[in-house]
Design an enzyme around this catalytic site. Structure first.
Site, PDB file in Angstrom:
ATOM      1  N   VAL A  34       0.845  -1.193   0.000  1.00 20.91           N
ATOM      2  CA  VAL A  34       0.000   0.000   0.000  1.00 20.91           C
ATOM      3  C   VAL A  34       0.883   1.248   0.000  1.00 20.91           C
ATOM      4  CG1 VAL A  34      -1.779   1.293   1.231  1.00 20.91           C
ATOM      5  CG2 VAL A  34      -1.818  -1.204   1.267  1.00 20.91           C
ATOM      6  N   GLY A  72       3.335   2.315  -1.843  1.00 23.96           N
ATOM      7  CA  GLY A  72       4.742   2.252  -2.207  1.00 23.96           C
ATOM      8  C   GLY A  72       5.689   2.422  -1.044  1.00 23.96           C
ATOM      9  N   ILE A 129       5.787   4.786   1.237  1.00 22.35           N
ATOM     10  CA  ILE A 129       5.279   5.445   2.448  1.00 22.35           C
ATOM     11  C   ILE A 129       5.070   4.402   3.543  1.00 22.35           C
ATOM     12  CG2 ILE A 129       3.452   6.903   3.398  1.00 22.35           C
ATOM     13  CD1 ILE A 129       2.774   7.744   0.544  1.00 22.35           C
ATOM     14  N   LYS A 171      -6.041  -1.420  -2.088  1.00 21.22           N
ATOM     15  CA  LYS A 171      -5.228  -0.843  -1.009  1.00 21.22           C
ATOM     16  C   LYS A 171      -6.118  -0.384   0.147  1.00 21.22           C
ATOM     17  CE  LYS A 171      -1.855   0.698  -4.446  1.00 21.22           C
ATOM     18  NZ  LYS A 171      -1.354   1.857  -5.217  1.00 21.22           N
ATOM     19  N   GLY A 182       7.295   2.705  -8.084  1.00 22.69           N
ATOM     20  CA  GLY A 182       8.664   2.799  -8.573  1.00 22.69           C
ATOM     21  C   GLY A 182       9.537   1.755  -7.922  1.00 22.69           C
TER      22      GLY A 182
END
Length: 437
Positions: free
Chosen positions: A134, A136, A138, A207, A304
């Protein structure tokens, strides 16, 4: 010094490759922090010959992820295959059945099978870590599962899909159409050839389902999420939002109510002055409202290779150090059944865009249908017509409602459409003030 933590990685694409390179580049620093060595001892991928920027020499190669999870001499299984079924699901089950902890970035797998897998992990005295699933890079999972353990969460919401946020940002800042922005997102690799999973809101919903479980200690219920994507957002909506003091974002919201839990994903007008409105491009952001801390906002790269690999690596380090919590924050037996909230009034009101045929009685008919459904209108604005004179028989009209229910709005709009006063379908966007309920 403790024995090495031996990893098996299934999937050596963008994230898996980045993870392997990070482990290699930061080997000494990781060992110093964990007081044990991190080693990748087994891998699985489709193409053995592909250049990935790191060497697989000395690693056991498995053509099948299930084989890796079932037979490799590993201490943790890292699933980066993707998908909610097939090899991803079967390999995770195989690892858990051996009592081996699993690390995954697979939100679809957890949204569909999270409770089942959490029960299997608990039964085998193991766990599943999924920081990368969820938002990326963070650290929202760790925040909710650990840092907020003493808080009662009232609401969690945010921007959970970078593709949609990129498209909406470009539409606003450059005056481009949805189709133009989508094509650019595909060219840059932000959107897939088939973008439905992203722009349809389904990625954000997966998510959100996970965050809802962590926030409220309940079972995951993906099917109870209302989902609406951004493909119907037009430049006219972007412009109208700006004039009204709002920006349009694809918002994912889960909140506790008196009658249960509400989950929804949809385009939303949020105040320009709010912190969430400033989140642009492919960035993600998650806001959490709790009793002790009030509202906190976490923002950062939502996708990413390096960002996602960083999140996976944080889970690896937790395992190496021995800092592990139950998969969904509490023991599966203590998860409460999901209870869906009843329909309630939406406090922010609604933005409605209509293409009204320019004829006598059309406006009166629309106002009457709204009144019949107890919908109070804050404003009715006739937008400017196209400068080239096209569609001269159509008046673009924007309605802003006061607090009402979505059921009432949809019923009224259905009647307006049946009355024959519209060209095309009506378009509706929620307005959120983002203040705590």
């Amino acid at each position: 010094m403790a024995t090495p933590l031996r990893l098996g990685i299934a999937g050596l694409g963008t994230v898996g490759g980045a993870l392997a390179r990070l482990v290699e580049a930061k080997r000494d620093a990781l060992e110093k922090r964990a007081q044990r060595r991190i080693e990748i001892v087994a891998v699985s991928a489709r193409d053995r010959m592909r250049e990935r920027g790191f060497s697989t020499e000395g690693m056991a190669w498995h053509d099948d992820p299930v084989s890796l999870a079932s037979h490799a001499e590993i201490d943790a299984y890292v699933e980066l295959v993707g998908g909610s079924e097939g090899a991803a699901l079967e390999s995770v089950k195989a690892a858990l059945n051996r009592g081996i902890p699993v690390i995954t970035a697979n939100k679809a797998l957890l949204a569909h099978h999270g409770v089942q897998l959490a029960k299997l992990a608990a039964k085998k005295n193991s766990t599943i870590l999924f920081e990368a699933a969820v938002a990326g890079g963070i650290p929202v999972i760790k925040t909710m599962r650990e840092a907020l353990a003493g808080n009662e969460v009232a609401r969690v919401y945010g921007i959970l899909n970078g593709t949609c946020n990129y498209i909406l940002t470009r539409m606003e800042k450059e005056g481009l159409t949805f189709a133009e922005c989508l094509a650019e997102a595909q060219r840059l690799g932000y959107a897939e050839a088939d973008p439905t999973f992203d722009v349809g809101g389904f990625d954000a919903a997966h998510k959100l389902a996970i965050l809802t479980s962590l926030a409220f200690g309940c079972e995951i219920d993906l099917d109870s999420i209302f989902i609406e994507g951004i493909s119907n957002v037009a430049i006219e909506d972007i412009e109208a939002a700006a004039e009204l003091g709002y920006r349009i974002k694809l918002l994912a919201v889960a909140q506790r109510t008196d009658t249960g839990i509400e989950q929804r994903v949809h385009p939303t007008m949020i105040p320009t002055k709010s912190a969430l409105a400033q989140v642009d491009g492919v960035t993600n952001a998650v806001a959490i409202d709790s009793d002790l801390l009030g509202s906190i906002l976490l923002a950062g790269p939502g996708a990413g290779g390096n960002a996602t690999a960083s999140a996976v690596l944080s889970d690896v380090m937790d395992l190496a150090i021995g800092s592990v919590t139950p998969t969904l924050g509490v023991a599966p037996a203590n998860l409460t059944p999901y209870k869906r909230a009843r329909m309630r009034a939406h406090e922010g009101g609604y933005y409605i865009r209509l293409s009204v045929l320019d004829r006598v009685g059309a406006f009166a008919s629309i106002a009457r249908r709204m009144a019949e459904n107890q919908i109070s209108l804050e404003s009715i604005v006739q937008r400017r017509r196209d400068s080239d004179g096209a569609e001269s028989d159509v008046a673009p009209v924007v309605l802003i409602t006061h607090e009402t229910t979505e059921a009432a709005v949809r019923k009224a709009l259905d009647l307006v459409s049946k009355d024959g006063h519209l060209k095309g379908e009506p378009h509706m966007i929620r307005i959120e003030d983002l203040s705590r309920d």
